[in-house]
Design a protein around this motif. Sequence first.
Motif, PDB file in Angstrom:
ATOM      1  N   GLN A   1       0.839  -1.202   0.000  1.00 10.59           N
ATOM      2  CA  GLN A   1       0.000   0.000   0.000  1.00 10.59           C
ATOM      3  C   GLN A   1       0.870   1.246   0.000  1.00 10.59           C
ATOM      4  O   GLN A   1       1.879   1.328   0.696  1.00 10.59           O
ATOM      5  N   LEU A   2       0.459   2.241  -0.785  1.00 13.41           N
ATOM      6  CA  LEU A   2       1.192   3.509  -0.875  1.00 13.41           C
ATOM      7  C   LEU A   2       0.747   4.475   0.215  1.00 13.41           C
ATOM      8  O   LEU A   2      -0.435   4.530   0.576  1.00 13.41           O
ATOM      9  N   TYR A   3       1.696   5.267   0.704  1.00 12.72           N
ATOM     10  CA  TYR A   3       1.413   6.303   1.691  1.00 12.72           C
ATOM     11  C   TYR A   3       2.185   7.568   1.323  1.00 12.72           C
ATOM     12  O   TYR A   3       3.276   7.515   0.766  1.00 12.72           O
ATOM     13  N   MET A   4       1.600   8.700   1.683  1.00 13.54           N
ATOM     14  CA  MET A   4       2.317   9.963   1.639  1.00 13.54           C
ATOM     15  C   MET A   4       2.917  10.249   3.012  1.00 13.54           C
ATOM     16  O   MET A   4       2.357   9.839   4.029  1.00 13.54           O
ATOM     17  N   THR A   5       4.004  10.983   3.036  1.00 11.93           N
ATOM     18  CA  THR A   5       4.458  11.603   4.273  1.00 11.93           C
ATOM     19  C   THR A   5       3.780  12.975   4.367  1.00 11.93           C
ATOM     20  O   THR A   5       3.246  13.465   3.366  1.00 11.93           O
ATOM     21  N   PRO A   6       3.795  13.616   5.541  1.00  8.14           N
ATOM     22  CA  PRO A   6       3.259  14.987   5.617  1.00  8.14           C
ATOM     23  C   PRO A   6       3.933  15.923   4.613  1.00  8.14           C
ATOM     24  O   PRO A   6       3.283  16.777   4.025  1.00  8.14           O
ATOM     25  N   TYR A   7       5.237  15.732   4.405  1.00  9.15           N
ATOM     26  CA  TYR A   7       5.973  16.534   3.419  1.00  9.15           C
ATOM     27  C   TYR A   7       5.405  16.301   2.018  1.00  9.15           C
ATOM     28  O   TYR A   7       5.210  17.251   1.251  1.00  9.15           O
ATOM     29  N   ASP A   8       5.131  15.033   1.676  1.00  9.50           N
ATOM     30  CA  ASP A   8       4.557  14.715   0.361  1.00  9.50           C
ATOM     31  C   ASP A   8       3.215  15.406   0.177  1.00  9.50           C
ATOM     32  O   ASP A   8       2.919  15.939  -0.903  1.00  9.50           O
ATOM     33  N   PHE A   9       2.386  15.395   1.236  1.00  7.97           N
ATOM     34  CA  PHE A   9       1.058  16.004   1.129  1.00  7.97           C
ATOM     35  C   PHE A   9       1.166  17.503   0.856  1.00  7.97           C
ATOM     36  O   PHE A   9       0.474  18.038  -0.015  1.00  7.97           O
ATOM     37  N   ILE A  10       2.024  18.179   1.618  1.00  3.79           N
ATOM     38  CA  ILE A  10       2.213  19.618   1.412  1.00  3.79           C
ATOM     39  C   ILE A  10       2.673  19.896  -0.015  1.00  3.79           C
ATOM     40  O   ILE A  10       2.188  20.820  -0.678  1.00  3.79           O
ATOM     41  N   GLN A  11       3.595  19.082  -0.513  1.00  2.10           N
ATOM     42  CA  GLN A  11       4.062  19.238  -1.880  1.00  2.10           C
ATOM     43  C   GLN A  11       2.914  19.047  -2.876  1.00  2.10           C
ATOM     44  O   GLN A  11       2.803  19.772  -3.864  1.00  2.10           O
ATOM     45  N   ALA A  12       2.057  18.063  -2.614  1.00  2.86           N
ATOM     46  CA  ALA A  12       0.973  17.729  -3.545  1.00  2.86           C
ATOM     47  C   ALA A  12      -0.049  18.846  -3.678  1.00  2.86           C
ATOM     48  O   ALA A  12      -0.690  18.983  -4.724  1.00  2.86           O
ATOM     49  N   VAL A  13      -0.224  19.655  -2.625  1.00  2.00           N
ATOM     50  CA  VAL A  13      -1.232  20.724  -2.692  1.00  2.00           C
ATOM     51  C   VAL A  13      -0.633  22.096  -2.951  1.00  2.00           C
ATOM     52  O   VAL A  13      -1.368  23.073  -3.092  1.00  2.00           O
ATOM     53  N   THR A  14       0.701  22.183  -3.019  1.00  2.00           N
ATOM     54  CA  THR A  14       1.309  23.490  -3.268  1.00  2.00           C
ATOM     55  C   THR A  14       2.242  23.498  -4.481  1.00  2.00           C
ATOM     56  O   THR A  14       2.699  24.568  -4.887  1.00  2.00           O
ATOM     57  N   SER A  15       2.523  22.331  -5.056  1.00  2.00           N
ATOM     58  CA  SER A  15       3.465  22.250  -6.175  1.00  2.00           C
ATOM     59  C   SER A  15       2.873  21.460  -7.327  1.00  2.00           C
ATOM     60  O   SER A  15       1.978  20.634  -7.133  1.00  2.00           O
ATOM     61  N   ASP A  16       3.408  21.713  -8.503  1.00  2.00           N
ATOM     62  CA  ASP A  16       2.960  20.980  -9.681  1.00  2.00           C
ATOM     63  C   ASP A  16       3.540  19.578  -9.715  1.00  2.00           C
ATOM     64  O   ASP A  16       2.861  18.619 -10.050  1.00  2.00           O
ATOM     65  N   GLU A  17       4.807  19.436  -9.366  1.00  2.00           N
ATOM     66  CA  GLU A  17       5.496  18.151  -9.397  1.00  2.00           C
ATOM     67  C   GLU A  17       6.264  17.961  -8.093  1.00  2.00           C
ATOM     68  O   GLU A  17       6.636  18.932  -7.437  1.00  2.00           O
ATOM     69  N   PRO A  18       6.524  16.700  -7.705  1.00  4.18           N
ATOM     70  CA  PRO A  18       7.359  16.462  -6.524  1.00  4.18           C
ATOM     71  C   PRO A  18       8.752  17.048  -6.734  1.00  4.18           C
ATOM     72  O   PRO A  18       9.251  17.068  -7.853  1.00  4.18           O
ATOM     73  N   LYS A  19       9.346  17.524  -5.663  1.00  2.00           N
ATOM     74  CA  LYS A  19      10.700  18.083  -5.782  1.00  2.00           C
ATOM     75  C   LYS A  19      11.706  16.994  -6.118  1.00  2.00           C
ATOM     76  O   LYS A  19      12.715  17.251  -6.737  1.00  2.00           O
ATOM     77  N   ARG A  20      11.433  15.798  -5.657  1.00  2.00           N
ATOM     78  CA  ARG A  20      12.284  14.677  -6.050  1.00  2.00           C
ATOM     79  C   ARG A  20      11.453  13.769  -6.942  1.00  2.00           C
ATOM     80  O   ARG A  20      10.304  13.457  -6.636  1.00  2.00           O
ATOM     81  N   LYS A  21      12.006  13.322  -8.006  1.00  2.00           N
ATOM     82  CA  LYS A  21      11.289  12.468  -8.959  1.00  2.00           C
ATOM     83  C   LYS A  21      10.977  11.139  -8.303  1.00  2.00           C
ATOM     84  O   LYS A  21      11.854  10.466  -7.798  1.00  2.00           O
ATOM     85  N   GLN A  22       9.707  10.748  -8.279  1.00  2.00           N
ATOM     86  CA  GLN A  22       9.346   9.480  -7.660  1.00  2.00           C
ATOM     87  C   GLN A  22       8.123   8.880  -8.331  1.00  2.00           C
ATOM     88  O   GLN A  22       7.144   9.534  -8.580  1.00  2.00           O
TER      89      GLN A  22
END
Length: 406
Positions: free
Chosen positions: A33-54
């Motif tokens: 199962q996939l999970y976001m970290t809190p950092y991932d969530f913030i990135q998902a709602v404030t950025s177009d793409e993840p800062k690190r390619k994943q």
Amino acid sequence: VTENRSDLEDLHLYATPREQRFRRFASLEFEGQLYMTPYDFIQAVTSDEPKRKQEFYNTKAARENELNQILMETPPVWKGSSKLFRNLNEKGVISYTEYLFLLCILTKPHAGFRIAFNMFDTDGNEMVDKKEFLVLQEIFRKKNEKREKRGDEEKRAMLRLQLYGYHTSTNSVLKTEGEDLVSRSYWDTLRRSTSQALFSDLAERADDISSSLSDTTLLVHFFGKKGKAELNFEDFYRFMDNLQTEVLEIEFLSYSNGMNTISEEDFAHILLRYTNVENTSSYLENMRCSIPEEKGITFEEFRSFFQFLNNLEDFTIAMQMYNFASRSIGQDEFKRAVYVATGVKLSPHLVNTVFKIFDVDRDDQLSYKEFIGIMKDRLNRGFRGYKPIQRYTTFKSCVRKELYSR
């Protein structure tokens, strides 16, 4: 390895836009199962793409002891703040269902928080326990199944396993006679399509659901490490308000360069960022000509405007009344309509800035088409075509940057 990567990339074709975005930003995987970290969530709602390619095959696979160690970092709900997600950073796990729930919070008015709490509070005791909260899993899961793209059932099953952690049946719970949930938002499903009887049926299955799910940061934050605590409305409200504030602070700080204000032009950039406006340059040019002297937008003004946007539905009714009367709306009428419909007071400077951005024909009047249609797009943050807007470097923005670098 190449074949496995190809299979996992193919799953993107069967995913909805929300599923695709979650998969693109999620950086943790536990038991498939996939999970976001809190950092991932913030990135998902404030950025177009993840800062690190994943992508899925690049996610970090966590062991149970590692997951438990991450959850040990979670503070209790009474220690929550508007920096919770930033403080946790990578030390947290957010499931796909919780991701949908958090997205709902970001775009809903404070008055709606009570509705959400009451929907979870199935026994009406003014407290929500973990079992009641887990009903959310089933509501959002079934809502998602109604919207999901059809295709290879094996691929869909793999995708469900990634998102929910267990296989699901397409004809299980959350059936409502003669009711099609396709056109409704997740919030509407939660608010209107669930009855006491429905919650009772789902609550009976909550123990089974709980046994098949791993604990998450949100569950530990709300209900403690043993899952025995109960959540009251004040703590629930504070969490939702803090989350809205935190995301707005992050957006504001990304433009303010350490100063107390952002420029009117940066405010326009943020507003137009997630819209379907084709020619954004005309809006920006219109504003530059109309506001030659920069005064700046404070965070309080910024926050009040987005609180108002979360009440856009109610404000739309007031705007439609002017529209039916074939009247455009001036700045005084706009301020009054905002306050009457939403209870939010906007500063004269903020209202003037909004008018200068959206008043394309420069008649100092705002029409329904000029404002409401565009702002409805803005509420769909991240799920319509995000397009970066070219930022022009002005003398004042250079000064801001220089001061901040010192």
